[in-house]
Write a protein that holds these residues in place. Structure first.
Motif, mmCIF file in Angstrom:
data_model
loop_
_atom_site.group_PDB
_atom_site.id
_atom_site.type_symbol
_atom_site.label_atom_id
_atom_site.label_comp_id
_atom_site.label_asym_id
_atom_site.label_seq_id
_atom_site.Cartn_x
_atom_site.Cartn_y
_atom_site.Cartn_z
ATOM 1 N N ILE A 67 0.866 -1.179 0.000
ATOM 2 C CA ILE A 67 0.000 0.000 0.000
ATOM 3 C C ILE A 67 0.901 1.227 0.000
ATOM 4 N N TYR A 71 -6.019 6.741 1.256
ATOM 5 C CA TYR A 71 -6.840 6.575 2.453
ATOM 6 C C TYR A 71 -6.401 5.370 3.278
ATOM 7 N N LEU A 72 -6.208 4.244 2.618
ATOM 8 C CA LEU A 72 -5.743 3.060 3.341
ATOM 9 C C LEU A 72 -4.350 3.285 3.906
ATOM 10 N N TYR A 384 -14.726 -0.981 5.898
ATOM 11 C CA TYR A 384 -14.800 0.477 5.942
ATOM 12 C C TYR A 384 -15.735 0.992 7.035
ATOM 13 N N TYR A 465 -10.018 -1.563 -3.342
ATOM 14 C CA TYR A 465 -9.331 -0.508 -4.082
ATOM 15 C C TYR A 465 -8.598 0.441 -3.149
ATOM 16 N N GLY A 466 -7.376 0.780 -3.540
ATOM 17 C CA GLY A 466 -6.567 1.704 -2.755
ATOM 18 C C GLY A 466 -5.241 1.942 -3.448
ATOM 19 N N ASN A 467 -4.508 2.961 -3.024
ATOM 20 C CA ASN A 467 -3.187 3.229 -3.578
ATOM 21 C C ASN A 467 -2.280 2.034 -3.310
ATOM 22 N N TYR A 483 -9.866 6.715 -3.384
ATOM 23 C CA TYR A 483 -11.005 5.931 -2.935
ATOM 24 C C TYR A 483 -10.853 5.636 -1.438
#
Length: 653
Positions: A67, A71-72, A384, A465-467, A483
């Protein structure tokens, strides 16, 4: 005669020569084939069978995905930089770590905490193992604790500081292990094993791993073909059997070593419990969810169709009939247990943080078994909304229970609704005496990258979904997004390769339009609740854009649920929203009703982790006037002092 003698001599020579060649050849073959087979049960096995043998999709190695922010990433960084070490100091001050030193050195001190005190120590150790490669401080900080744990293990492999405590043994005698009235020995073993595997796989330190193998062998030797020792108490749903978790650990030890006895022990445990004949999910939420995980793990390695059918029925019971809109479970009517179908009160709910985390674990395993997007959808919803709500934005406070409605009343709970704290209010706590939830959250966040992608023979599936960046021997891609604050997700191909990239389209998008483009060309026929499969030879520099419409929407409560009937909830993307008093100081949030045709507006802010606020026109039913309400994502509530809050708002006819 001479001719016969010569012939016999030649035959003898041929036989001896052939035998020597055969022996040498067989020796060379075996040296390559069985060189690393274990001399004992605790040695490493090189001939590891194919793991996840019956999975439809498989997990990546943690080292292959990371990651990279977003957000994550904010939760990963906060946990690594603040949460882990903060919790370490709190547990140390509480006395949880000293329990091992007392055993190792034969000190007279009494054990601190209950028989499961070691559990959260091992959970914290597992979390630390995930973060240690990028944090020398974390690695160094935990070394004395690891040393004390190893020194406290008995020669036969037993390791449970509660029952090993010298003062306890002096008082109760030496025969204290695995008694009918005992508890949590198998459970604590499971967390020791999971910690050991984390440190071995991520750090390369196999000391705890070897210790857990010795304990695993002891359990297999004692109970491999016998019923587990604890009593069956049909009057207590949360005491039907030992607290599950060792089933998952045993299967994972099998995956790492190839030693079949560990898998067989997990399967034996499930049979002993009568798990495959359960008609519904009942009892202690965390225990039930972990047992379901164990069942799913056994299926993933054995592949019996009737097992999967049973697991699917249990999942439906949990998700469709016994879960809140947040994904949380445990209605609070009977302490920490699952309740009756659709009995989901808002003001009494339990929704323990650990229960939500273990539900994510179960979703994940069902996703591996089937590659059905509904499991990833529930995993996303639960993570979430029900998991992230458990921790403060500081990373140092925790909710044991997660209310879905808070009226501001501080109440004592004589029925033990809160473990380790007798006051139920709107504030997360720095520490609970029963500190299971905080390290559980941290170990999930430490391994979060594994939940973003899965692998199949055809390619890669994007699940959460995340970076992130994914790099394997054949696939190298980067994912960039904000996201769930924003619906745009970009995938950049970083190396030439032919594979299928499958993008999960969440069920919540069914009333919206989803756009996907590959190098600017739109992909048609995108359906909610399915995967879009993009199969081609990818070139470095190719771009895939996935864009969700994040327009807020109203969710109608279920008629079967009395506490939801006639009410509305607001969602945006995967996030459940709530109305909280700090944003609505001029109204009483209990007096608000929402028209079905209300207009909802978005406002991007910098506070509360850069959240998107939603405002809507509502009706004050007491003062008979139109009012404006402001809402925030539910998982961010209770970060600004004491407050009142609610998710479900009555609708105005």
């Amino acid at each position: 005669m001479k001719h016969i003698t010569t012939k016999l001599r030649n035959k003898t020579f041929f036989c001896i020569t052939f035998s020597i060649i055969l022996f040498v050849g067989l020796t060379i073959y075996l040296s390559y084939t069985y060189a690393d087979l274990p001399k004992t049960n605790t040695d490493k096995v090189s001939l590891i069978p194919q793991t996840y043998a019956h999975a439809t999709v498989k997990p990546f190695d943690l080292s292959e995905a990371k990651i990279t922010g977003g957000y994550l990433g904010s939760y990963v960084e906060r946990t690594r930089n603040i949460g882990i070490l903060d919790l370490f100091e709190k547990m140390k001050k509480h006395g949880s770590f000293k329990n091992f030193k007392v055993v190792a050195e034969g000190l007279p001190d009494r054990h601190v905490g209950g028989f499961n005190e070691d559990e959260w120590v091992h959970k914290l150790l597992e979390a630390a193992g995930y973060f240690a490669p990028k944090s020398p401080l974390i690695s160094d900080t935990f070394q004395p604790l690891i040393k004390d744990i190893l020194a406290s293990q008995d020669k036969d492999g037993y390791l449970q500081s509660y029952y090993q405590n010298p003062a306890y043994l002096k008082e109760h005698g030496s025969n204290v292990r695995f008694l009918k009235g005992g508890r949590h020995e198998f459970y604590v073993f499971g967390h020791l094993a999971q910690a050991g595997m984390a440190w071995k796989n991520e750090v390369g330190d196999d000391r705890l791993f070897k210790a857990s193998l010795r304990y695993a062998d002891l359990l297999c030797d004692l109970f491999g073909s016998k019923p587990l020792p604890y009593k069956y108490d049909s009057d207590r749903g949360d005491r039907k059997y030992e607290h599950p978790n060792h089933e998952m650990a045993m299967v994972e030890l099998y995956r790492m070593t190839g030693n079949r006895r560990y898998l067989d022990f997990a399967a034996h445990t499930l049979d002993d419990y009568g798990f495959w004949s359960f008609s519904e999910v009942s009892g202690h939420c965390v225990q039930e969810n972990l047992l379901l995980c164990g069942g799913a793990d056994v299926y993933l390695e054995t592949g019996k169709p009737e097992m999967l059918k049973h697991l699917e029925a249990m999942w439906m019971d949990v998700v469709e009939r016994k879960s809140y809109v947040t994904g949380g479970v445990g209605n609070g009517v009977d302490s920490e247990n699952y309740g009756k179908p659709y009995v989901l009160p808002n003001q009494q709910n339990y929704c323990e943080t650990c229960a939500s985390i273990s539900k994510v674990f179960f979703d994940w395993r069902m996703l591996l078994a089937t590659d059905h997007s509904k499991y990833a959808d529930d995993m996303e919803n639960t993570f979430y909304n029900a998991v992230l709500s458990g921790v403060s934005l500081s990373g140092t406070e925790i909710f044991y229970t997660n209310h879905v409605e808070e009226d501001g009343t501080k109440t004592k709970q004589p029925d033990g609704l809160l473990v380790g704290c007798d006051i139920r209010d709107s504030q997360r706590k720095p520490y609970f005496d029963v500190s299971c939830c905080a390290p559980n959250f941290q170990r999930l966040i430490g391994s979060l990258q594994q939940y973003l992608f899965t692998l199949s023979p055809d390619g890669v599936q994007a699940q959460l979904y995340g970076n992130a960046e994914l790099k394997t021997s054949t696939v190298h891609l980067r994912e960039t997004t904000d996201y769930p604050r924003d619906g745009r997700i970009q995938f950049d191909i970083l190396a030439d390769a032919k594979f299928e990239l499958s993008l999960r389209i969440p069920k919540w998008t069914e009333s919206t339009r989803v756009f996907i483009t590959v190098n600017g060309k739109e992909v048609p026929q995108v359906k909610a609740g399915e995967y879009v499969k993009l199969n081609q030879f990818w070139k470095k520099g190719d771009k895939i854009i996935l864009e969700f419409d994040m327009k807020p929407r109203l969710i109608k409560g279920r008629d079967q649920v009395a506490a939801e009937k006639g009410k509305l909830a607001i969602m945006r993307g995967p996030l459940v929203y709530c109305i909280e008093s700090p944003d609505n100081r001029n109204i009483n949030i209990s007096d608000v009703a929402l028209p079905l045709n209300t207009i909802i507006k978005e406002e991007k802010t910098n506070d509360l982790n850069g959240t998107v606020r939603l405002s809507a026109q509502a009706w004050d039913v007491v003062n008979q006037r139109e009012v404006q309400i402001s809402t925030i994502p539910y998982h961010l509530w209770a970060n600004r002092g004491e407050s009142t809050m609610k998710i479900w708002i009555p609708w105005k006819n």
